[in-house]
Scaffold this motif. Sequence first.
Motif, short mmCIF file in Angstrom:
data_model
loop_
_atom_site.label_atom_id
_atom_site.label_comp_id
_atom_site.label_asym_id
_atom_site.label_seq_id
_atom_site.Cartn_x
_atom_site.Cartn_y
_atom_site.Cartn_z
N VAL A 1 -1.80 -17.66 -1.33
CA VAL A 1 -0.50 -17.33 -1.13
C VAL A 1 0.76 -17.70 -1.47
CG1 VAL A 1 1.22 -17.04 1.33
CG2 VAL A 1 -1.50 -16.25 0.81
N GLU A 2 1.65 -17.20 -1.61
CA GLU A 2 2.78 -18.41 -2.78
C GLU A 2 4.34 -17.77 -1.67
OE1 GLU A 2 3.27 -18.90 -5.72
OE2 GLU A 2 1.19 -17.65 -6.20
N ALA A 3 4.29 -17.04 -0.77
CA ALA A 3 5.24 -16.96 0.71
C ALA A 3 5.48 -16.03 1.77
CB ALA A 3 6.34 -16.83 -0.28
N VAL A 4 5.88 -17.09 2.60
CA VAL A 4 6.09 -16.00 4.28
C VAL A 4 7.63 -15.02 3.86
CG1 VAL A 4 5.42 -15.45 6.63
CG2 VAL A 4 4.39 -17.28 4.86
N VAL A 5 7.16 -13.83 4.03
CA VAL A 5 7.49 -12.81 4.39
C VAL A 5 8.06 -11.71 6.09
CG1 VAL A 5 9.82 -10.98 3.48
CG2 VAL A 5 8.36 -12.24 1.74
N THR A 6 9.66 -13.01 6.49
CA THR A 6 9.94 -12.81 7.81
C THR A 6 10.95 -11.42 8.21
OG1 THR A 6 11.57 -14.05 8.05
CG2 THR A 6 8.94 -14.58 8.96
N PRO A 7 10.66 -10.39 7.58
CA PRO A 7 11.64 -9.18 7.71
C PRO A 7 12.44 -8.46 9.37
CG PRO A 7 9.80 -7.75 7.17
CD PRO A 7 9.54 -9.64 7.04
N ARG A 8 13.61 -8.31 9.46
CA ARG A 8 13.98 -8.40 11.29
C ARG A 8 14.86 -6.74 11.23
NH1 ARG A 8 16.27 -13.03 13.63
NH2 ARG A 8 15.98 -14.75 11.88
N THR A 9 14.45 -5.56 9.88
CA THR A 9 14.77 -4.44 9.60
C THR A 9 13.63 -3.67 9.04
OG1 THR A 9 16.32 -4.23 8.42
CG2 THR A 9 17.46 -4.81 9.85
N GLU A 10 13.43 -2.38 8.58
CA GLU A 10 13.44 -1.66 7.87
C GLU A 10 13.81 -1.73 6.81
OE1 GLU A 10 11.69 2.35 9.18
OE2 GLU A 10 13.21 3.22 8.48
N ALA A 11 15.24 -1.84 6.59
CA ALA A 11 15.60 -2.42 5.26
C ALA A 11 15.03 -3.44 4.66
CB ALA A 11 16.85 -2.18 5.11
N ASP A 12 15.23 -4.24 5.21
CA ASP A 12 14.21 -5.35 4.68
C ASP A 12 12.90 -5.69 4.48
OD1 ASP A 12 15.94 -6.82 5.00
OD2 ASP A 12 15.45 -8.44 7.21
N VAL A 13 12.06 -4.52 5.01
CA VAL A 13 10.92 -4.17 4.17
C VAL A 13 10.80 -3.04 3.11
CG1 VAL A 13 8.24 -3.22 5.10
CG2 VAL A 13 9.97 -4.47 7.00
N VAL A 14 11.45 -2.72 2.70
CA VAL A 14 11.76 -1.60 1.82
C VAL A 14 12.23 -2.58 0.79
CG1 VAL A 14 13.10 0.06 0.58
CG2 VAL A 14 12.51 0.36 3.36
N ARG A 15 13.10 -3.15 0.93
CA ARG A 15 13.06 -4.10 -0.18
C ARG A 15 12.05 -5.40 -0.36
NH1 ARG A 15 17.41 -5.37 3.38
NH2 ARG A 15 19.74 -4.31 2.58
#
Length: 471
Positions: free
Chosen positions: A59-73
């Motif tokens: 695993v290279e990194a952990v992403v913690t989105p706060r909004t749906e827009a973050d998930v889209v990006r």
Amino acid sequence: MTREATGAVCELEGALGAETVRSSAADITRVLRDQSWLSPVLQETIARRTEADGPVLGVEAVVTPRTEADVVRTAAIAARHRIPLTARGAGTSNFGLITPEHGGLIIDFRRLAGTPVIEGEVVRAPAGTLQGQVERAARAAGRELPVLTTTYGAATIAGWIAGGHVGLGSSTHGAVWDDLVRAVRLVTIEETPRVMTLAGSDVVPVLHTFGAVGLVTEITFRTVPVREWTEAVAFFPSFAEASAFATALSRDRRFRHRVAAAQEEALMPGLTGLAPILRPGSGVLMILDSEQVTEVGTLATAHGGTLVEWQPWTIGEAQRGQKPSIATMVYGHRMLWVKRLLPEAAFIHVYFDPGDPEAGARLLKERYGDEVLLEMKFIRSPWMLRVLGHDPTGTLPAAVVAVRDGTTPGKVDEVLAFCDRAGLRYQNSHTNVIEDNGLFPDIEPIRALKAEADPHNLLARGRLRTARQVP
């Protein structure tokens, strides 16, 4: 990191901020923890991979989105760089489904949470919202969720529908496929991601498919009128009597309960939280409609048992001095206390013939005796009954078989092979592959939605062995 992964992580940091993208070994290993240790088979597989690939498993990194827009990006960047993704909730699933097969990125959805919105008979909330929070909001409006995972205090709603399938209430309202989920929003993993809204039967390929189909950002649940519930235990001289009582209670649709699970006598000492009321023999752990406790007690007496009330069931954080809840001793939680009693145990979910549930239990006990210990409960699930070839209007006997020496190499496979020969259907919780799970005879709807929502087969790669992938 590989050159491609380094580019993806740098681009994510630029798009979302360094606080949202974490790549330290400590951050990665923290989110790799799950309940896979409950399966000796999965545990051994992960141990081999850790030795070969290191503690972060590529695993290279952990992403913690706060909004749906973050998930889209995140989806767009992953698609451009062709980086594998693994979606994560709270890691409470007993199927241990978080461990990525191909490294890449983990998307931790716990910050994509918010206040549940009640709209008539449904409630919707962001994917990372805790199920207990959704239940509290529904109860405040005079409603409740039909089925509630026993880890509702920690489990996210998207994590539950992806990895779980039954829970408190399944004895009356069935499994996750039985109209519990009215709609989901999910983000596709493409260079230009789309946001899809699935409703009705279209949501089925998302359910209990191990987070392999799409990135879920919002869920709408059906609710039912709120009830007051009482926790109780019925004690019986033998498991046969306890099981017969659980069968009669579950088949009679007048009775309303969130669980009624009969335990073999050898399992009862593990229930140390119930020490003040424990008696010799077998027991049936129950959460009952408070209005029906007296009537259920009469039924227990007719089957040679005695019902003892424990406490009212309440949602919310445990208060100081409150007795342990039976909600933490059944369904998924049950495996935790059995492991404390029998550390070497492994678990198999076996489904008996609704017409003669005792026949399946006899087959297992005649072959293995006390090598296996049984819990017997029932699920009113038209979907599961239909998939398993039974009358969908019936009630499904759903046993959890504890294999005492489950850590012995090959023992779990041996018991599964016996079930195959005996014609006993089961759900295999010792594999992360959808085709091998045992509850999906028709994979095509799952394959079709994944091809649309994840055309590069980046999400939970390896979970769907026959996934289609664009060239």
